[in-house]
Write a protein that holds these residues in place. Structure first.
Motif, PDB file in Angstrom:
ATOM      1  N   LEU A   1      -9.447   7.816  14.915  1.00 58.10           N
ATOM      2  CA  LEU A   1      -9.860   7.347  13.487  1.00 58.10           C
ATOM      3  C   LEU A   1      -8.499   7.891  12.759  1.00 58.10           C
ATOM      4  O   LEU A   1      -7.630   8.299  11.995  1.00 58.10           O
ATOM      5  CB  LEU A   1     -10.815   8.767  13.385  1.00 58.10           C
ATOM      6  N   LEU A   2      -8.435   6.705  11.802  1.00 57.88           N
ATOM      7  CA  LEU A   2      -7.334   6.712  10.671  1.00 57.88           C
ATOM      8  C   LEU A   2      -7.992   7.044   9.521  1.00 57.88           C
ATOM      9  O   LEU A   2      -8.717   6.602   8.705  1.00 57.88           O
ATOM     10  CB  LEU A   2      -7.242   5.200  10.371  1.00 57.88           C
TER      11      LEU A   2
ATOM     12  N   ARG B   1     -11.520   5.548   9.406  1.00 54.11           N
ATOM     13  CA  ARG B   1     -11.814   4.520  10.331  1.00 54.11           C
ATOM     14  C   ARG B   1     -11.974   4.555  11.892  1.00 54.11           C
ATOM     15  O   ARG B   1     -10.290   4.522  11.885  1.00 54.11           O
ATOM     16  CB  ARG B   1     -11.241   3.335   9.045  1.00 54.11           C
ATOM     17  N   PRO B   2     -12.808   4.166  12.376  1.00 59.06           N
ATOM     18  CA  PRO B   2     -12.013   3.909  13.639  1.00 59.06           C
ATOM     19  C   PRO B   2     -11.762   3.197  14.084  1.00 59.06           C
ATOM     20  O   PRO B   2     -11.410   1.610  13.533  1.00 59.06           O
ATOM     21  CB  PRO B   2     -14.067   4.035  14.443  1.00 59.06           C
ATOM     22  N   LEU B   3     -10.578   3.304  15.195  1.00 58.56           N
ATOM     23  CA  LEU B   3      -9.979   2.118  16.223  1.00 58.56           C
ATOM     24  C   LEU B   3     -10.683   2.386  16.912  1.00 58.56           C
ATOM     25  O   LEU B   3     -10.358   2.947  18.287  1.00 58.56           O
ATOM     26  CB  LEU B   3      -8.847   2.129  15.635  1.00 58.56           C
ATOM     27  N   PHE B   4     -11.026   1.284  17.835  1.00 61.18           N
ATOM     28  CA  PHE B   4     -11.390   1.368  19.385  1.00 61.18           C
ATOM     29  C   PHE B   4     -10.697   1.646  20.264  1.00 61.18           C
ATOM     30  O   PHE B   4      -9.844   0.418  20.487  1.00 61.18           O
ATOM     31  CB  PHE B   4     -13.322   0.709  19.342  1.00 61.18           C
ATOM     32  N   PRO B   5     -11.588   1.755  21.760  1.00 59.11           N
ATOM     33  CA  PRO B   5      -9.930   0.946  22.720  1.00 59.11           C
ATOM     34  C   PRO B   5     -10.259   0.098  22.520  1.00 59.11           C
ATOM     35  O   PRO B   5     -11.048  -0.802  22.830  1.00 59.11           O
ATOM     36  CB  PRO B   5     -10.918   2.139  24.247  1.00 59.11           C
ATOM     37  N   GLY B   6      -8.689  -0.614  23.223  1.00 59.01           N
ATOM     38  CA  GLY B   6      -8.052  -1.710  23.371  1.00 59.01           C
ATOM     39  C   GLY B   6      -8.272  -2.606  21.759  1.00 59.01           C
ATOM     40  O   GLY B   6      -7.739  -3.592  21.601  1.00 59.01           O
TER      41      GLY B   6
ATOM     42  N   THR C   1      -2.229   2.724   3.790  1.00 55.02           N
ATOM     43  CA  THR C   1      -3.177   3.482   3.506  1.00 55.02           C
ATOM     44  C   THR C   1      -3.452   4.701   4.164  1.00 55.02           C
ATOM     45  O   THR C   1      -3.913   5.638   3.467  1.00 55.02           O
ATOM     46  CB  THR C   1      -4.386   3.050   2.614  1.00 55.02           C
ATOM     47  N   VAL C   2      -3.629   4.660   5.085  1.00 55.81           N
ATOM     48  CA  VAL C   2      -3.313   6.266   6.395  1.00 55.81           C
ATOM     49  C   VAL C   2      -2.468   6.985   6.079  1.00 55.81           C
ATOM     50  O   VAL C   2      -1.070   6.361   6.391  1.00 55.81           O
ATOM     51  CB  VAL C   2      -3.473   5.395   7.876  1.00 55.81           C
ATOM     52  N   ASP C   3      -2.751   8.091   6.015  1.00 49.84           N
ATOM     53  CA  ASP C   3      -2.109   9.333   6.323  1.00 49.84           C
ATOM     54  C   ASP C   3      -1.668  10.434   7.340  1.00 49.84           C
ATOM     55  O   ASP C   3      -0.821  11.118   7.827  1.00 49.84           O
ATOM     56  CB  ASP C   3      -2.221   9.833   5.552  1.00 49.84           C
ATOM     57  N   ARG C   4      -3.174   9.966   8.994  1.00 47.19           N
ATOM     58  CA  ARG C   4      -3.722  10.896   9.577  1.00 47.19           C
ATOM     59  C   ARG C   4      -4.158   9.986  10.706  1.00 47.19           C
ATOM     60  O   ARG C   4      -4.837   9.322  10.482  1.00 47.19           O
ATOM     61  CB  ARG C   4      -4.136  12.408   8.899  1.00 47.19           C
TER      62      ARG C   4
END
Length: 141
Positions: A108-109, A118-123, A135-138
């Motif tokens: 999760l970004l 926001r999810p970043l899925f495998p692959g 914009t991503v902090d964690r």
């Protein structure tokens, strides 16, 4: 006179205590001297280096180039602790444009400025759309 590392440790403890008293749960941004030590589960990659298997990779620039880091699956990482100079400041927080998830988990970004995780899925590989770029902090799992 206390050593530099002792002074930095004391400063971080005082900052963390003040944040806890104020009800803030986010970690403070890392001082430059502390940021040289990467958090557990994080490796530094070479400019444009491909993302290793079992790793979530983040790149400062579009096209999976520029300064980059790899995060092992399951490691929660505050991007303020990763040195990366760019338009968003001196850390990877608010400076990442490309992502590659070569793990088996959903990353999760998280944007701490009120954006939805926001999810970043495998692959999955992602080049940030302009409205969400830098914009991503964690990263959480």
């Amino acid at each position: 006179m206390p050593s530099l590392s002792t002074a930095l440790a004391r400063a971080l403890i005082v900052t963390a205590a003040a944040a806890a008293l104020a009800g803030v749960t986010a970690l403070p941004a890392a001082p430059p001297a502390v940021a040289a030590q990467l958090p557990p589960g994080v490796i530094q990659l070479g400019d444009g280096e491909p993302c290793p298997p079992g790793t979530l990779c983040l790149y400062r620039d579009y096209g999976f180039s520029g300064p980059a880091y790899g995060i092992g699956a399951g490691y929660v990482v505050d991007l303020h602790w990763l040195p990366m100079y760019g338009s968003g400041g001196p850390t990877a927080a608010d400076n990442v444009s490309s992502w590659a998830n070569r793990t088996a988990g959903v990353a999760l970004l998280v944007d701490e400025q009120g954006g939805r995780p926001r999810p970043l899925f495998p692959g999955q590989h992602l080049e940030e759309p302009l409205p969400l770029n830098d914009t991503v902090d964690r990263v959480v799992w």
